[in-house]
Design a protein around this motif. Structure first.
Motif, PDB file in Angstrom:
ATOM      1  N   UNK A  51       0.873  -1.175   0.000  1.00 33.66           N
ATOM      2  CA  UNK A  51       0.000   0.000   0.000  1.00 33.66           C
ATOM      3  C   UNK A  51       0.902   1.215   0.000  1.00 33.66           C
ATOM      4  N   UNK A  52       0.335   2.372  -0.327  1.00 26.17           N
ATOM      5  CA  UNK A  52       1.132   3.600  -0.449  1.00 26.17           C
ATOM      6  C   UNK A  52       0.687   4.584   0.622  1.00 26.17           C
ATOM      7  N   UNK A  53       1.644   5.101   1.370  1.00 18.04           N
ATOM      8  CA  UNK A  53       1.393   6.033   2.481  1.00 18.04           C
ATOM      9  C   UNK A  53       1.781   7.446   2.062  1.00 18.04           C
ATOM     10  N   UNK A  54       0.832   8.366   2.126  1.00 14.96           N
ATOM     11  CA  UNK A  54       1.102   9.758   1.772  1.00 14.96           C
ATOM     12  C   UNK A  54       2.033  10.405   2.791  1.00 14.96           C
ATOM     13  N   UNK A  55       3.033  11.161   2.296  1.00 16.99           N
ATOM     14  CA  UNK A  55       4.002  11.705   3.258  1.00 16.99           C
ATOM     15  C   UNK A  55       3.483  12.934   4.013  1.00 16.99           C
ATOM     16  N   UNK A  56       2.253  13.371   3.701  1.00 15.97           N
ATOM     17  CA  UNK A  56       1.663  14.488   4.481  1.00 15.97           C
ATOM     18  C   UNK A  56       0.762  13.964   5.590  1.00 15.97           C
ATOM     19  N   UNK A  57       0.603  12.656   5.657  1.00  8.63           N
ATOM     20  CA  UNK A  57      -0.282  12.082   6.666  1.00  8.63           C
ATOM     21  C   UNK A  57       0.261  12.326   8.072  1.00  8.63           C
ATOM     22  N   UNK A 127       5.571  11.685  -3.580  1.00  7.39           N
ATOM     23  CA  UNK A 127       5.048  12.133  -2.280  1.00  7.39           C
ATOM     24  C   UNK A 127       4.429  10.996  -1.473  1.00  7.39           C
ATOM     25  N   UNK A 128       4.717   9.751  -1.849  1.00  4.23           N
ATOM     26  CA  UNK A 128       4.243   8.585  -1.097  1.00  4.23           C
ATOM     27  C   UNK A 128       5.399   7.637  -0.780  1.00  4.23           C
ATOM     28  N   UNK A 129       5.157   6.782   0.208  1.00  5.23           N
ATOM     29  CA  UNK A 129       6.095   5.718   0.561  1.00  5.23           C
ATOM     30  C   UNK A 129       5.360   4.405   0.285  1.00  5.23           C
TER      31      UNK A 129
END
Ligand SMILES: Cc1cc2nc3c(=O)[nH]c(=O)nc-3n(C[C@H](O)[C@H](O)[C@H](O)COP(=O)(O)O)c2cc1C
Length: 162
Positions: A51-57, A127-129
């Motif tokens: 899954x992809x995690x937004x770096x602004x979360x 912008x995602x991990x």
């Protein structure tokens, strides 16, 4: 081509997905969850998912460093839960609100499937991990899934075999 970000996001939203809540434990053993539709299966042998995690979360720190997470695949009656874990704050899970399989990551009740994973690889991508996990244990149940299309929740019931 110049990109209008809003228009680009709208175009991406025309890809229908299911809806998951990804969960993990913090260093104090508290459960946390985040609504995610970027889940996908990667490999069967070995069993890998991502899954992809937004770096602004606000949860970036927690999920980017965690060693294990669980993917909870929501049923079509869990739209409210999806909204709860898509909002700011209140993403902590109460003790008793979840169970565990192998890694201890929270397994939520009422889902149609859950995949308990150990993080195998982290890949920075814009912008995602991307978080690739190896499935250590899983469960699945009969039922209809929560669907997401063009910013709306729905049900997979229309796809059910007659
Ligand atoms: C249907 C849906 C799918 C989402 N998918 C993702 C996702 O794949 N990755 C992600 O980082 N955030 C995703 N989000 C957004 C997070 O749920 C949202 O950023 C978060 O819960 C807001 O709080 P935060 O600041 O703690 O992230 C999604 C939201 C919704 C409603």
């Amino acid at each position: 081509m110049t990109f209008d970000l809003k228009d680009y996001r709208t175009a991406l939203g025309s890809f229908a997905t299911g809806v998951t809540i990804v969960t993990t434990l913090d260093s104090n053993g508290n459960g946390h969850g985040l609504t995610v539709n970027s889940f996908t299966s990667v490999s069967l042998e070995p069993p890998l998912v991502l899954w992809c995690l937004g770096n602004k979360s606000d949860s970036f720190d927690l999920f980017s460093k965690c060693d294990a997470y669980a993917i909870n695949i929501l049923s079509d009656s869990q739209g409210e839960m999806a909204m709860r874990f898509a909002g700011k704050g209140d993403q902590k899970l109460a003790v008793g609100e979840y169970a565990a399989l192998e890694t201890g990551s929270p397994i939520l009740p009422g889902t149609i499937a859950a995949f308990d994973t150990k993080v195998a690889k982290r890949i920075e991508a814009g912008d995602h991990l991307i978080l690739i996990g190896q499935t250590m244990a899983y469960q699945s149940h009969q039922g209809q899934g929560l669907a997401y299309f063009s910013g709306q929740f729905g049900s997979t019931a229309a796809l059910a075999k007659s």
